[in-house]
Design a protein around this motif. Structure first.
Motif, PDB file in Angstrom:
ATOM      1  N   UNK A 159      35.756  53.285  49.392  1.00  0.00           N
ATOM      2  CA  UNK A 159      37.061  52.683  49.673  1.00  0.00           C
ATOM      3  C   UNK A 159      37.346  51.637  48.612  1.00  0.00           C
ATOM      4  N   UNK A 160      38.615  51.555  48.214  1.00  0.00           N
ATOM      5  CA  UNK A 160      39.044  50.566  47.236  1.00  0.00           C
ATOM      6  C   UNK A 160      40.058  49.640  47.885  1.00  0.00           C
ATOM      7  N   UNK A 161      39.999  48.377  47.489  1.00  0.00           N
ATOM      8  CA  UNK A 161      40.998  47.428  47.950  1.00  0.00           C
ATOM      9  C   UNK A 161      41.182  46.374  46.866  1.00  0.00           C
ATOM     10  N   UNK A 162      42.389  45.802  46.836  1.00  0.00           N
ATOM     11  CA  UNK A 162      42.673  44.752  45.866  1.00  0.00           C
ATOM     12  C   UNK A 162      42.901  43.442  46.608  1.00  0.00           C
ATOM     13  N   UNK A 163      42.077  42.447  46.279  1.00  0.00           N
ATOM     14  CA  UNK A 163      42.187  41.122  46.873  1.00  0.00           C
ATOM     15  C   UNK A 163      42.495  40.126  45.762  1.00  0.00           C
ATOM     16  N   UNK A 164      43.650  40.234  45.159  1.00  0.00           N
ATOM     17  CA  UNK A 164      44.024  39.403  44.022  1.00  0.00           C
ATOM     18  C   UNK A 164      43.898  37.915  44.297  1.00  0.00           C
ATOM     19  N   UNK A 165      43.469  37.213  43.266  1.00  0.00           N
ATOM     20  CA  UNK A 165      43.218  35.781  43.383  1.00  0.00           C
ATOM     21  C   UNK A 165      43.360  35.152  42.005  1.00  0.00           C
ATOM     22  N   UNK A 166      44.110  34.051  41.883  1.00  0.00           N
ATOM     23  CA  UNK A 166      44.208  33.392  40.575  1.00  0.00           C
ATOM     24  C   UNK A 166      42.819  33.015  40.048  1.00  0.00           C
ATOM     25  N   UNK A 167      42.659  33.102  38.742  1.00  0.00           N
ATOM     26  CA  UNK A 167      41.364  32.852  38.111  1.00  0.00           C
ATOM     27  C   UNK A 167      41.122  31.353  37.964  1.00  0.00           C
ATOM     28  N   UNK A 168      40.173  30.789  38.706  1.00  0.00           N
ATOM     29  CA  UNK A 168      39.920  29.360  38.567  1.00  0.00           C
ATOM     30  C   UNK A 168      39.343  29.020  37.185  1.00  0.00           C
TER      31      UNK A 168
END
Length: 169
Positions: A101-110
């Motif tokens: 399964x694939x999912x995208x949990x986008x998050x700004x790069x600290x």
């Protein structure tokens, strides 16, 4: 057998490593987490290490690695691959192929935050707060969801929308 989750990003130095270490610390044997990058930096960002240590999460053995380690013969079988790049910032997000399964949990790069050390530490703390909220939701998924492929994908995608402060942090 634990659920195996790979967190993928470009550099494998911050978000994916924070996710890997935290899920391994909290997974209670139900999860085995990994992280990798399409273009690994070769080092874990020092603010990521500091954030994990501040939370009491082990950092021994963490290293920046290529996703090549997770394809081909001898690679661990994966149940889920989660990309954590920030597509909203036009950051290139790697595509990883396989039977999972694939999912995208986008998050700004600290790691992209500039400014004082306090600004950078705050960015890592904020990113980790969101990661922790999402991982709590992942851990709380009932076994029935994991055994139902049509339910797992949407559940994973909903988790990717969670932001720090929207669930118990």
């Amino acid at each position: 057998m634990p659920h195996r989750v790979l967190f993928v990003c470009t550099g494998n130095s911050a978000r994916s490593v924070l996710s890997e270490a935290t899920l391994n610390a909290w997974g209670r044997g139900r999860f085995e987490a990994f992280s990798a990058g399409s273009q690994p930096t070769g080092r874990i960002h020092p603010f990521a290490v500091a954030q994990l240590q501040a939370e009491g999460i082990a950092t021994a053995g963490l290293h920046s690695k290529s996703w090549d380690a997770f394809s081909g013969d001898g690679a661990p079988r994966l149940d889920v691959v989660v990309t954590v790049c920030d597509s909203a910032a036009a950051e290139a997000c790697p595509v990883f192929f396989g039977d999972f399964h694939r999912s995208h949990w986008g998050l700004p790069d600290p790691a992209a935050v500039e400014g004082s050390d306090a600004d950078k530490a705050a960015a890592f703390a904020q990113a980790h707060a969101t990661i922790k909220a999402r991982l709590r939701a992942l851990i709380d998924l009932p076994d029935a969801v994991w055994s139902e492929p049509d339910a797992l994908g949407p559940a994973l995608d909903r988790i990717g929308a969670i932001q720090a402060g929207t669930t118990r942090d």
